[in-house]
Design a protein around this motif. Structure first.
Motif, PDB file in Angstrom:
ATOM      1  N   GLN A 208      -9.897  13.859  19.943  1.00 17.17           N
ATOM      2  CA  GLN A 208      -9.880  14.381  18.579  1.00 17.17           C
ATOM      3  C   GLN A 208      -8.453  14.637  18.093  1.00 17.17           C
ATOM      4  OE1 GLN A 208     -12.461  17.638  19.326  1.00 17.17           O
ATOM      5  NE2 GLN A 208     -14.324  16.464  18.954  1.00 17.17           N
ATOM      6  N   ALA A 209      -7.576  15.075  19.004  1.00 20.13           N
ATOM      7  CA  ALA A 209      -6.169  15.260  18.621  1.00 20.13           C
ATOM      8  C   ALA A 209      -5.541  13.923  18.239  1.00 20.13           C
ATOM      9  CB  ALA A 209      -5.393  15.903  19.773  1.00 20.13           C
ATOM     10  N   ARG A 210      -5.845  12.869  19.008  1.00 11.61           N
ATOM     11  CA  ARG A 210      -5.339  11.539  18.654  1.00 11.61           C
ATOM     12  C   ARG A 210      -5.927  11.071  17.329  1.00 11.61           C
ATOM     13  NH1 ARG A 210      -5.820  10.574  24.334  1.00 11.61           N
ATOM     14  NH2 ARG A 210      -7.933   9.755  24.025  1.00 11.61           N
ATOM     15  N   GLN A 211      -7.206  11.343  17.116  1.00 14.68           N
ATOM     16  CA  GLN A 211      -7.848  10.937  15.870  1.00 14.68           C
ATOM     17  C   GLN A 211      -7.244  11.662  14.671  1.00 14.68           C
ATOM     18  OE1 GLN A 211     -12.079  11.419  15.978  1.00 14.68           O
ATOM     19  NE2 GLN A 211     -12.410  10.573  13.923  1.00 14.68           N
ATOM     20  N   ILE A 212      -6.950  12.946  14.855  1.00 12.97           N
ATOM     21  CA  ILE A 212      -6.323  13.715  13.770  1.00 12.97           C
ATOM     22  C   ILE A 212      -4.953  13.135  13.432  1.00 12.97           C
ATOM     23  CG2 ILE A 212      -5.301  15.956  13.194  1.00 12.97           C
ATOM     24  CD1 ILE A 212      -7.613  17.250  14.728  1.00 12.97           C
ATOM     25  N   ARG A 213      -4.158  12.831  14.456  1.00 13.83           N
ATOM     26  CA  ARG A 213      -2.839  12.235  14.197  1.00 13.83           C
ATOM     27  C   ARG A 213      -2.976  10.891  13.485  1.00 13.83           C
ATOM     28  NH1 ARG A 213      -1.799  14.283  19.500  1.00 13.83           N
ATOM     29  NH2 ARG A 213      -2.249  12.243  20.383  1.00 13.83           N
ATOM     30  N   ARG A 214      -3.975  10.110  13.877  1.00 11.76           N
ATOM     31  CA  ARG A 214      -4.182   8.806  13.243  1.00 11.76           C
ATOM     32  C   ARG A 214      -4.606   8.959  11.783  1.00 11.76           C
ATOM     33  NH1 ARG A 214      -7.131   7.070  16.897  1.00 11.76           N
ATOM     34  NH2 ARG A 214      -9.180   7.424  16.010  1.00 11.76           N
TER      35      ARG A 214
ATOM     36  N   CYS B  14       0.254  11.288   5.171  1.00 14.03           N
ATOM     37  CA  CYS B  14       1.601  11.863   5.307  1.00 14.03           C
ATOM     38  C   CYS B  14       2.667  10.875   4.850  1.00 14.03           C
ATOM     39  CB  CYS B  14       1.850  12.286   6.754  1.00 14.03           C
ATOM     40  SG  CYS B  14       0.957  13.788   7.246  1.00 14.03           S
ATOM     41  N   LEU B  15       2.462   9.586   5.131  1.00 15.30           N
ATOM     42  CA  LEU B  15       3.409   8.574   4.659  1.00 15.30           C
ATOM     43  C   LEU B  15       3.445   8.550   3.128  1.00 15.30           C
ATOM     44  CD1 LEU B  15       5.322   6.218   5.204  1.00 15.30           C
ATOM     45  CD2 LEU B  15       3.324   4.701   5.301  1.00 15.30           C
ATOM     46  N   LEU B  16       2.262   8.589   2.502  1.00 15.20           N
ATOM     47  CA  LEU B  16       2.216   8.631   1.031  1.00 15.20           C
ATOM     48  C   LEU B  16       2.910   9.877   0.503  1.00 15.20           C
ATOM     49  CD1 LEU B  16      -1.423   7.451   0.194  1.00 15.20           C
ATOM     50  CD2 LEU B  16       0.706   6.174  -0.074  1.00 15.20           C
ATOM     51  N   LEU B  17       2.684  10.995   1.175  1.00 14.31           N
ATOM     52  CA  LEU B  17       3.287  12.247   0.725  1.00 14.31           C
ATOM     53  C   LEU B  17       4.809  12.192   0.828  1.00 14.31           C
ATOM     54  CD1 LEU B  17       2.376  14.989  -0.357  1.00 14.31           C
ATOM     55  CD2 LEU B  17       2.372  15.836   1.986  1.00 14.31           C
ATOM     56  N   VAL B  18       5.307  11.618   1.927  1.00 15.37           N
ATOM     57  CA  VAL B  18       6.760  11.491   2.093  1.00 15.37           C
ATOM     58  C   VAL B  18       7.344  10.581   1.014  1.00 15.37           C
ATOM     59  CG1 VAL B  18       8.558  10.570   3.607  1.00 15.37           C
ATOM     60  CG2 VAL B  18       6.769  12.023   4.550  1.00 15.37           C
ATOM     61  N   LEU B  19       6.685   9.446   0.747  1.00 15.67           N
ATOM     62  CA  LEU B  19       7.171   8.530  -0.282  1.00 15.67           C
ATOM     63  C   LEU B  19       7.159   9.197  -1.652  1.00 15.67           C
ATOM     64  CD1 LEU B  19       5.437   5.198   0.815  1.00 15.67           C
ATOM     65  CD2 LEU B  19       7.844   5.807   1.045  1.00 15.67           C
TER      66      LEU B  19
ATOM     67  N   TRP C 143     -13.164  15.348   7.384  1.00  9.93           N
ATOM     68  CA  TRP C 143     -12.722  15.888   6.101  1.00  9.93           C
ATOM     69  C   TRP C 143     -11.202  15.888   5.968  1.00  9.93           C
ATOM     70  CZ3 TRP C 143     -15.323  17.121   1.775  1.00  9.93           C
ATOM     71  CH2 TRP C 143     -16.712  17.219   1.859  1.00  9.93           C
ATOM     72  N   ILE C 144     -10.490  15.514   7.009  1.00 10.47           N
ATOM     73  CA  ILE C 144      -9.033  15.619   6.973  1.00 10.47           C
ATOM     74  C   ILE C 144      -8.433  14.712   5.902  1.00 10.47           C
ATOM     75  CG2 ILE C 144      -6.922  15.097   8.266  1.00 10.47           C
ATOM     76  CD1 ILE C 144      -8.270  16.170  10.736  1.00 10.47           C
ATOM     77  N   GLN C 145      -8.832  13.435   5.896  1.00  7.18           N
ATOM     78  CA  GLN C 145      -8.234  12.522   4.921  1.00  7.18           C
ATOM     79  C   GLN C 145      -8.594  12.887   3.483  1.00  7.18           C
ATOM     80  OE1 GLN C 145      -8.871   8.360   5.854  1.00  7.18           O
ATOM     81  NE2 GLN C 145      -6.838   8.232   6.760  1.00  7.18           N
ATOM     82  N   PRO C 146      -9.859  13.202   3.150  1.00 11.52           N
ATOM     83  CA  PRO C 146     -10.140  13.616   1.769  1.00 11.52           C
ATOM     84  C   PRO C 146      -9.320  14.821   1.325  1.00 11.52           C
ATOM     85  CG  PRO C 146     -12.182  13.104   2.905  1.00 11.52           C
ATOM     86  CD  PRO C 146     -11.102  13.042   3.930  1.00 11.52           C
ATOM     87  N   VAL C 147      -9.134  15.791   2.213  1.00 11.29           N
ATOM     88  CA  VAL C 147      -8.341  16.970   1.854  1.00 11.29           C
ATOM     89  C   VAL C 147      -6.882  16.580   1.627  1.00 11.29           C
ATOM     90  CG1 VAL C 147      -7.453  19.173   2.714  1.00 11.29           C
ATOM     91  CG2 VAL C 147      -9.867  18.629   2.989  1.00 11.29           C
ATOM     92  N   MET C 148      -6.348  15.728   2.500  1.00  6.58           N
ATOM     93  CA  MET C 148      -4.965  15.297   2.345  1.00  6.58           C
ATOM     94  C   MET C 148      -4.764  14.521   1.044  1.00  6.58           C
ATOM     95  SD  MET C 148      -2.947  16.390   4.666  1.00  6.58           S
ATOM     96  CE  MET C 148      -1.566  15.322   4.322  1.00  6.58           C
ATOM     97  N   PHE C 149      -5.713  13.661   0.691  1.00  3.15           N
ATOM     98  CA  PHE C 149      -5.585  12.922  -0.569  1.00  3.15           C
ATOM     99  C   PHE C 149      -5.707  13.869  -1.764  1.00  3.15           C
ATOM    100  CE2 PHE C 149      -6.927   9.068   1.941  1.00  3.15           C
ATOM    101  CZ  PHE C 149      -5.705   8.430   1.816  1.00  3.15           C
ATOM    102  N   GLY C 150      -6.486  14.937  -1.610  1.00  2.00           N
ATOM    103  CA  GLY C 150      -6.534  15.949  -2.665  1.00  2.00           C
ATOM    104  C   GLY C 150      -5.189  16.634  -2.835  1.00  2.00           C
ATOM    105  N   VAL C 151      -4.514  16.919  -1.706  1.00  2.92           N
ATOM    106  CA  VAL C 151      -3.174  17.515  -1.772  1.00  2.92           C
ATOM    107  C   VAL C 151      -2.202  16.561  -2.456  1.00  2.92           C
ATOM    108  CG1 VAL C 151      -1.215  18.281  -0.377  1.00  2.92           C
ATOM    109  CG2 VAL C 151      -3.542  18.975   0.240  1.00  2.92           C
TER     110      VAL C 151
END
Length: 348
Positions: A118-124, A130-135, A315-323
């Motif tokens: 799950q830790a590997r999946q979260i990082r993936r 995170c790349l989009l956020l940095v850009l 839910w990690i990716q939907p939340v990140m895209f909301g951010v």
């Protein structure tokens, strides 16, 4: 000296935190799964551990002292004590006392493997957002430092920061400091009080409750298998280290029993214990049957815990895209609107 007397003497040995060398989760998973398989194939503890250290390579070389302890006659739980969490150590110690170590190693290995995966999946899952956020933040900095100054130079619009940006920035800083302080405070709470606090949170709460249900049901089931009653379990738990969850839980249950409360009422009023546990205890089944029911219930809680973790990860990716969407809106308000104002001044 019987098994429990020997186990109690081991429990009373202090844990030296300065010498702890906690193994990474992935290595723990491999170690426990390998030991469980080898024990099932007739290996002794020492032979199984030697095989794991020889085959798994450099990552396991730090476990050479464990082999020395096993050769000196120590139990596996005692030899592994500096390398694993306190609660996991007591779980192994109880399992050894009742001959359930192989099954416990299998479950612990599966749980650690799931955590590592799950830790590997979260990082993936976090890589792309995170790349989009940095850009996006890079674009924001470029526009802020290169484009807006040239527009401001040709306009009469003041370059001062709007009040709403000041308010937003200060609010974010205050929120970050508050969350950091709260996290440090919760981290230093005794483990049972920490779990009680976390159990109130909407997303983390069900995970904490299921983990506590799994851990406490498994240990209670094994202790009942050894012939102990509820009072006996409470007394044995007081031989554990005070920072262990089972020690703190046993202390609370014993005090409530001495005050006249029934075990079913205690479970129902405890936020860390699942309601199904009260139903099992309320049936007043024979001790042997109750122990088997608790062990099976612990397996169900473990499976439920894994499903909840996987659902939360989804839910990690939907939340990140909301951010990211909020950052886009903030970028528009902080950059594009001043640019339009500057262009309007230039055209006048």
């Amino acid at each position: 000296m019987n098994n429990w007397q020997r186990a109690v003497l081991i429990m009373q040995r202090p844990i030296n935190l300065k010498k702890r060398k906690r193994l990474p989760i992935a290595i723990q998973a491999t170690l426990f799964e390998t030991l469980a398989d080898l024990l099932g194939n007739g290996f002794s503890f020492q032979q199984a551990f030697q095989f794991a250290v020889d085959v798994e390579g450099p990552a396991f070389q730090s476990l050479q002292p464990v082999l020395v302890r096993l050769a000196a006659g120590d139990e596996l739980s005692t030899a592994l004590r500096p390398y694993i969490a306190v609660d996991l150590y007591y779980q192994f110690l109880i399992a050894e006392t009742h001959g359930e170590l192989r099954h416990t190693l299998t479950q612990a290995g599966q749980l650690m493997r799931a955590r590592a995966e799950q830790a590997r999946q979260i990082r993936r899952l976090l890589q792309y957002p995170c790349l989009l956020l940095v850009l996006l933040l890079g674009t924001l900095g470029l526009v802020k430092s290169a484009i807006l100054p040239s527009l401001d130079a040709g306009s009469s619009v003041s370059g001062t920061i709007p009040p709403w940006q000041w308010i937003g920035g200060v609010s974010i800083v205050i929120l970050g400091i508050s969350l950091l302080g709260l996290g440090l405070k919760v981290k230093h709470l005794p483990i049972r009080r920490r779990y009680h606090w976390l159990a109130r949170l909407p997303l983390v709460g069900p995970l904490i409750k299921n983990y506590c249900g799994y851990y406490l049901s498994l240990n209670a089931g094994m202790l009942l298998t050894g012939g102990l009653g509820i009072r006996g379990i409470c007394e044995v738990s007081q031989q554990f280290q005070p920072k262990a969850l089972i020690y703190q839980q046993g202390q609370v249950v014993e005090r409530a029993l001495l005050s006249g409360a029934s075990l079913m009422t205690i479970i129902q009023n405890d936020r860390l214990l699942p309601d199904e546990l009260a139903l099992l205890v309320g049936k007043e089944s024979p001790t042997e049957q109750l122990s088997q029911e608790l062990l099976y219930f612990a397996t169900l809680q473990y499976e439920r815990l894994i499903r909840q973790l996987n659902r939360l990860i989804s839910w990690i990716q939907p939340v990140m895209f909301g951010v990211i969407a909020l950052v886009v809106v903030g970028t528009y308000m902080s950059l594009l609107l001043p640019m339009y104002q500057s262009m309007g001044e230039i055209l006048k």
